[in-house]
Design a protein around this motif. Structure first.
Motif, PDB file in Angstrom:
ATOM      1  N   MET A  38     -34.230 -55.656  -7.807  1.00  0.00           N
ATOM      2  CA  MET A  38     -35.413 -56.064  -8.563  1.00  0.00           C
ATOM      3  C   MET A  38     -35.812 -54.993  -9.572  1.00  0.00           C
ATOM      4  O   MET A  38     -36.196 -55.312 -10.695  1.00  0.00           O
ATOM      5  CB  MET A  38     -36.582 -56.352  -7.617  1.00  0.00           C
ATOM      6  CG  MET A  38     -37.814 -56.862  -8.336  1.00  0.00           C
ATOM      7  SD  MET A  38     -37.520 -58.344  -9.345  1.00  0.00           S
ATOM      8  CE  MET A  38     -37.540 -59.600  -8.104  1.00  0.00           C
ATOM      9  N   GLN A  39     -35.714 -53.714  -9.201  1.00  0.00           N
ATOM     10  CA  GLN A  39     -36.082 -52.650 -10.131  1.00  0.00           C
ATOM     11  C   GLN A  39     -35.152 -52.638 -11.337  1.00  0.00           C
ATOM     12  O   GLN A  39     -35.596 -52.485 -12.475  1.00  0.00           O
ATOM     13  CB  GLN A  39     -36.041 -51.296  -9.434  1.00  0.00           C
ATOM     14  CG  GLN A  39     -37.166 -51.124  -8.445  1.00  0.00           C
ATOM     15  CD  GLN A  39     -37.056 -49.804  -7.698  1.00  0.00           C
ATOM     16  OE1 GLN A  39     -36.055 -49.125  -7.784  1.00  0.00           O
ATOM     17  NE2 GLN A  39     -38.094 -49.464  -6.966  1.00  0.00           N
ATOM     18  N   SER A  40     -33.853 -52.817 -11.097  1.00  0.00           N
ATOM     19  CA  SER A  40     -32.932 -52.819 -12.227  1.00  0.00           C
ATOM     20  C   SER A  40     -33.128 -54.064 -13.084  1.00  0.00           C
ATOM     21  O   SER A  40     -32.982 -54.003 -14.311  1.00  0.00           O
ATOM     22  CB  SER A  40     -31.482 -52.695 -11.753  1.00  0.00           C
ATOM     23  OG  SER A  40     -31.124 -53.769 -10.921  1.00  0.00           O
ATOM     24  N   ALA A  41     -33.489 -55.181 -12.460  1.00  0.00           N
ATOM     25  CA  ALA A  41     -33.757 -56.394 -13.224  1.00  0.00           C
ATOM     26  C   ALA A  41     -34.993 -56.210 -14.108  1.00  0.00           C
ATOM     27  O   ALA A  41     -34.989 -56.610 -15.280  1.00  0.00           O
ATOM     28  CB  ALA A  41     -33.946 -57.584 -12.291  1.00  0.00           C
ATOM     29  N   MET A  42     -36.029 -55.597 -13.554  1.00  0.00           N
ATOM     30  CA  MET A  42     -37.245 -55.367 -14.336  1.00  0.00           C
ATOM     31  C   MET A  42     -36.984 -54.380 -15.472  1.00  0.00           C
ATOM     32  O   MET A  42     -37.526 -54.535 -16.568  1.00  0.00           O
ATOM     33  CB  MET A  42     -38.367 -54.839 -13.432  1.00  0.00           C
ATOM     34  CG  MET A  42     -38.839 -55.857 -12.400  1.00  0.00           C
ATOM     35  SD  MET A  42     -39.489 -57.365 -13.115  1.00  0.00           S
ATOM     36  CE  MET A  42     -41.017 -56.758 -13.778  1.00  0.00           C
ATOM     37  N   VAL A  45     -35.299 -56.340 -18.191  1.00  0.00           N
ATOM     38  CA  VAL A  45     -36.261 -57.178 -18.903  1.00  0.00           C
ATOM     39  C   VAL A  45     -37.062 -56.334 -19.889  1.00  0.00           C
ATOM     40  O   VAL A  45     -37.268 -56.722 -21.048  1.00  0.00           O
ATOM     41  CB  VAL A  45     -37.194 -57.906 -17.906  1.00  0.00           C
ATOM     42  CG1 VAL A  45     -38.383 -58.529 -18.620  1.00  0.00           C
ATOM     43  CG2 VAL A  45     -36.421 -58.961 -17.147  1.00  0.00           C
ATOM     44  N   ALA A  46     -37.503 -55.159 -19.451  1.00  0.00           N
ATOM     45  CA  ALA A  46     -38.278 -54.283 -20.336  1.00  0.00           C
ATOM     46  C   ALA A  46     -37.435 -53.837 -21.531  1.00  0.00           C
ATOM     47  O   ALA A  46     -37.926 -53.788 -22.665  1.00  0.00           O
ATOM     48  CB  ALA A  46     -38.779 -53.071 -19.560  1.00  0.00           C
ATOM     49  N   GLU A  49     -37.128 -56.777 -23.903  1.00  0.00           N
ATOM     50  CA  GLU A  49     -38.380 -56.988 -24.631  1.00  0.00           C
ATOM     51  C   GLU A  49     -38.546 -55.959 -25.747  1.00  0.00           C
ATOM     52  O   GLU A  49     -38.992 -56.289 -26.849  1.00  0.00           O
ATOM     53  CB  GLU A  49     -39.563 -56.918 -23.683  1.00  0.00           C
ATOM     54  CG  GLU A  49     -39.717 -58.135 -22.802  1.00  0.00           C
ATOM     55  CD  GLU A  49     -40.883 -58.019 -21.845  1.00  0.00           C
ATOM     56  OE1 GLU A  49     -41.388 -56.896 -21.628  1.00  0.00           O
ATOM     57  OE2 GLU A  49     -41.299 -59.051 -21.315  1.00  0.00           O
ATOM     58  N   ARG A  62     -45.628 -55.135 -23.026  1.00  0.00           N
ATOM     59  CA  ARG A  62     -45.770 -54.228 -21.883  1.00  0.00           C
ATOM     60  C   ARG A  62     -46.055 -52.804 -22.330  1.00  0.00           C
ATOM     61  O   ARG A  62     -46.442 -51.977 -21.524  1.00  0.00           O
ATOM     62  CB  ARG A  62     -44.498 -54.229 -21.048  1.00  0.00           C
ATOM     63  CG  ARG A  62     -44.233 -55.532 -20.385  1.00  0.00           C
ATOM     64  CD  ARG A  62     -42.972 -55.424 -19.565  1.00  0.00           C
ATOM     65  NE  ARG A  62     -42.550 -56.726 -19.086  1.00  0.00           N
ATOM     66  CZ  ARG A  62     -42.629 -57.101 -17.838  1.00  0.00           C
ATOM     67  NH1 ARG A  62     -43.091 -56.289 -16.929  1.00  0.00           N
ATOM     68  NH2 ARG A  62     -42.225 -58.290 -17.481  1.00  0.00           N
TER      69      ARG A  62
END
Length: 63
Positions: A38-42, A45-46, A49, A62
């Motif tokens: 999940m951390q690598s996915a977020m 995403v960042a 973006e 963000r």
């Protein structure tokens, strides 16, 4: 190749030989991404973006 096999076991051996990796190759072990999925996915995403905002000429929501 399947037509010349006498039984299912021989067909399975033929397929195993056909699809086996070349001799002498070594597979790298699979490892989990550092920091968890999940951390690598977020982080991805960042990053996307930020790149999108840079292409649009605006700031990231963000950011």
């Amino acid at each position: 190749m399947d037509q010349t096999a006498e039984d299912d076991a021989e067909r399975a051996r033929n397929r195993a030989k056909l699809y086996a990796p070349p001799a002498g190759t070594v597979r790298a072990p699979r490892t989990a991404p550092a920091g968890g999925g999940m951390q690598s996915a977020m982080a991805l995403v960042a990053q996307l973006e930020a790149e999108d905002a840079a292409l649009r000429g605006t700031r990231s929501a963000r950011g």
